[in-house]
Design a protein around this motif. Structure first.
Motif, mmCIF file in Angstrom:
data_model
loop_
_atom_site.group_PDB
_atom_site.id
_atom_site.type_symbol
_atom_site.label_atom_id
_atom_site.label_comp_id
_atom_site.label_asym_id
_atom_site.label_seq_id
_atom_site.Cartn_x
_atom_site.Cartn_y
_atom_site.Cartn_z
ATOM 1 N N PHE A 169 0.871 -1.161 0.000
ATOM 2 C CA PHE A 169 0.000 0.000 0.000
ATOM 3 C C PHE A 169 0.914 1.217 0.000
ATOM 4 C CE2 PHE A 169 -2.239 -3.482 1.972
ATOM 5 C CZ PHE A 169 -3.516 -3.409 1.421
ATOM 6 N N LEU A 170 0.919 1.970 -1.108
ATOM 7 C CA LEU A 170 1.819 3.112 -1.260
ATOM 8 C C LEU A 170 1.021 4.403 -1.406
ATOM 9 C CD1 LEU A 170 4.299 1.473 -3.797
ATOM 10 C CD2 LEU A 170 4.572 1.681 -1.316
ATOM 11 N N TYR A 171 1.471 5.424 -0.731
ATOM 12 C CA TYR A 171 0.791 6.718 -0.783
ATOM 13 C C TYR A 171 0.817 7.311 -2.186
ATOM 14 C CZ TYR A 171 -0.796 11.307 0.710
ATOM 15 O OH TYR A 171 -1.508 12.470 0.866
ATOM 16 N N ARG A 172 1.820 7.003 -2.962
ATOM 17 C CA ARG A 172 1.929 7.562 -4.317
ATOM 18 C C ARG A 172 1.030 6.850 -5.342
ATOM 19 N NH1 ARG A 172 7.466 4.869 -4.491
ATOM 20 N NH2 ARG A 172 7.009 2.938 -5.569
ATOM 21 N N ASP A 173 0.357 5.769 -4.930
ATOM 22 C CA ASP A 173 -0.568 5.093 -5.847
ATOM 23 C C ASP A 173 -1.623 6.073 -6.347
ATOM 24 O OD1 ASP A 173 0.624 2.617 -5.668
ATOM 25 O OD2 ASP A 173 -0.787 1.833 -4.190
ATOM 26 N N PRO A 194 -4.491 5.915 -3.318
ATOM 27 C CA PRO A 194 -3.834 5.409 -2.110
ATOM 28 C C PRO A 194 -4.851 4.844 -1.114
ATOM 29 C CG PRO A 194 -3.722 7.810 -2.206
ATOM 30 C CD PRO A 194 -4.355 7.357 -3.477
ATOM 31 N N ARG A 195 -4.551 3.664 -0.620
ATOM 32 C CA ARG A 195 -5.418 2.970 0.324
ATOM 33 C C ARG A 195 -4.581 2.452 1.481
ATOM 34 N NH1 ARG A 195 -8.720 5.316 -2.231
ATOM 35 N NH2 ARG A 195 -10.271 4.462 -3.619
ATOM 36 N N LEU A 196 -5.249 2.215 2.609
ATOM 37 C CA LEU A 196 -4.624 1.604 3.773
ATOM 38 C C LEU A 196 -5.567 0.557 4.342
ATOM 39 C CD1 LEU A 196 -3.112 4.510 5.909
ATOM 40 C CD2 LEU A 196 -1.867 2.633 4.825
ATOM 41 N N PRO A 197 -5.010 -0.541 4.832
ATOM 42 C CA PRO A 197 -5.840 -1.468 5.607
ATOM 43 C C PRO A 197 -5.941 -0.914 7.025
ATOM 44 C CG PRO A 197 -3.603 -2.306 5.460
ATOM 45 C CD PRO A 197 -3.648 -1.028 4.648
ATOM 46 N N ILE A 198 -7.082 -1.064 7.639
ATOM 47 C CA ILE A 198 -7.264 -0.629 9.036
ATOM 48 C C ILE A 198 -8.092 -1.667 9.784
ATOM 49 C CG2 ILE A 198 -7.110 1.848 8.525
ATOM 50 C CD1 ILE A 198 -10.366 1.575 9.213
ATOM 51 N N TRP A 199 -7.863 -1.738 11.069
ATOM 52 C CA TRP A 199 -8.722 -2.511 11.953
ATOM 53 C C TRP A 199 -9.633 -1.536 12.665
ATOM 54 C CZ3 TRP A 199 -9.490 -7.517 11.936
ATOM 55 C CH2 TRP A 199 -8.492 -8.368 11.478
ATOM 56 N N ARG A 200 -10.935 -1.754 12.491
ATOM 57 C CA ARG A 200 -11.925 -0.928 13.178
ATOM 58 C C ARG A 200 -13.028 -1.822 13.698
ATOM 59 N NH1 ARG A 200 -15.959 3.856 11.229
ATOM 60 N NH2 ARG A 200 -16.577 4.400 13.340
ATOM 61 N N ARG A 230 -12.920 -5.419 12.736
ATOM 62 C CA ARG A 230 -13.065 -5.758 11.313
ATOM 63 C C ARG A 230 -11.944 -5.137 10.506
ATOM 64 N NH1 ARG A 230 -18.267 -3.875 8.462
ATOM 65 N NH2 ARG A 230 -16.641 -3.172 7.102
ATOM 66 N N LEU A 231 -11.345 -5.913 9.611
ATOM 67 C CA LEU A 231 -10.325 -5.405 8.706
ATOM 68 C C LEU A 231 -11.009 -4.752 7.511
ATOM 69 C CD1 LEU A 231 -7.276 -5.218 8.161
ATOM 70 C CD2 LEU A 231 -7.460 -7.403 6.954
ATOM 71 N N GLN A 232 -10.640 -3.504 7.227
ATOM 72 C CA GLN A 232 -11.222 -2.745 6.122
ATOM 73 C C GLN A 232 -10.102 -2.113 5.296
ATOM 74 O OE1 GLN A 232 -14.078 0.185 7.570
ATOM 75 N NE2 GLN A 232 -14.497 -1.088 9.346
ATOM 76 N N ILE A 233 -10.417 -1.799 4.063
ATOM 77 C CA ILE A 233 -9.506 -1.046 3.197
ATOM 78 C C ILE A 233 -10.157 0.312 2.967
ATOM 79 C CG2 ILE A 233 -8.299 -0.947 0.987
ATOM 80 C CD1 ILE A 233 -7.446 -3.357 2.678
ATOM 81 N N ALA A 243 -13.568 11.729 14.395
ATOM 82 C CA ALA A 243 -12.482 10.784 14.178
ATOM 83 C C ALA A 243 -12.479 9.690 15.239
ATOM 84 C CB ALA A 243 -11.148 11.515 14.203
ATOM 85 N N VAL A 244 -12.002 8.522 14.831
ATOM 86 C CA VAL A 244 -11.780 7.412 15.754
ATOM 87 C C VAL A 244 -10.354 6.908 15.555
ATOM 88 C CG1 VAL A 244 -14.196 6.697 15.890
ATOM 89 C CG2 VAL A 244 -12.727 5.715 14.144
ATOM 90 N N LEU A 245 -9.758 6.423 16.639
ATOM 91 C CA LEU A 245 -8.425 5.842 16.535
ATOM 92 C C LEU A 245 -8.538 4.438 15.963
ATOM 93 C CD1 LEU A 245 -6.896 7.025 19.911
ATOM 94 C CD2 LEU A 245 -6.510 7.980 17.632
ATOM 95 N N VAL A 246 -7.604 4.090 15.084
ATOM 96 C CA VAL A 246 -7.596 2.772 14.452
ATOM 97 C C VAL A 246 -6.168 2.241 14.436
ATOM 98 C CG1 VAL A 246 -9.631 3.170 12.998
ATOM 99 C CG2 VAL A 246 -7.361 3.770 12.126
ATOM 100 N N ASP A 247 -6.049 0.952 14.185
ATOM 101 C CA ASP A 247 -4.751 0.329 13.979
ATOM 102 C C ASP A 247 -4.600 0.017 12.501
ATOM 103 O OD1 ASP A 247 -4.286 0.425 16.703
ATOM 104 O OD2 ASP A 247 -4.868 -1.671 17.034
#
Length: 171
Positions: free
Chosen positions: A53-57, A60-66, A69-72, A106-110
């Protein structure tokens, strides 16, 4: 100038913070890979498949746990899709602690990650990175990595004065 711009424009090098992460292919559920077309982000690292997952894509996407649940989700606002959110993919820990994001729901995520990428250097991450997730004005989930001033070692390794907040570890 929008109120958040002062947070980012004071330092033109702000965007030089962990610009990529990688996860082992096996860490991602097949339906998530298919739904988000993650095959195109696949790379081989010594015989092991990983998803980068690259910011320059282009998107740009990130996986997160919320909420377990794992989300993109979209990574930041570097392409100015939102007029309300900061035009970057990172935020300072101090900004989070000062309550800047509170009014934005906002919510904190991993952010799960096995590797991070900054200034040409891939580095190992044990558990992931701390992040903040916020809806834009269209209700689309947007994630920002939380960063802090670099440790001496991290600065030597990456030549960056900022580093991501890692979960239960410090480089």
């Amino acid at each position: 100038m929008r109120s958040f711009e002062r947070l980012w424009t004071l330092d033109p090098l702000f965007n030089i913070v962990c610009v990529g992460i990688a996860l082992a292919w096996s860490e991602l559920p097949t339906d998530l890979i298919r739904r988000h077309n993650l095959e195109r982000r696949t790379h081989d690292r010594g015989g092991e498949r990983e998803v980068r997952f690259l910011y320059r894509d282009r998107q740009p996407r990130l996986p997160i746990w919320r909420d377990g649940r794992l989300q993109i989700v979209r990574w930041g606002n570097g392409r100015d899709q939102s007029r309300l959110l900061p035009p970057t993919g990172w935020t300072w820990q101090a900004t989070v602690e000062d309550g800047y994001w509170r009014n934005l729901d906002a919510v904190l995520v991993d952010i799960p990650a096995a590797l991070g990428f900054e200034r040409g250097v891939w580095f190992r991450i044990r558990q992931g990175i701390r992040g903040v997730l916020v809806p834009d004005e269209h209700g689309i989930a947007v994630a920002y990595m939380i960063c802090e001033p670099s440790s001496h070692y991290y600065q030597i390794m990456t030549r960056s004065s900022r580093m991501p907040i890692l979960i239960e570890e410090r480089i």
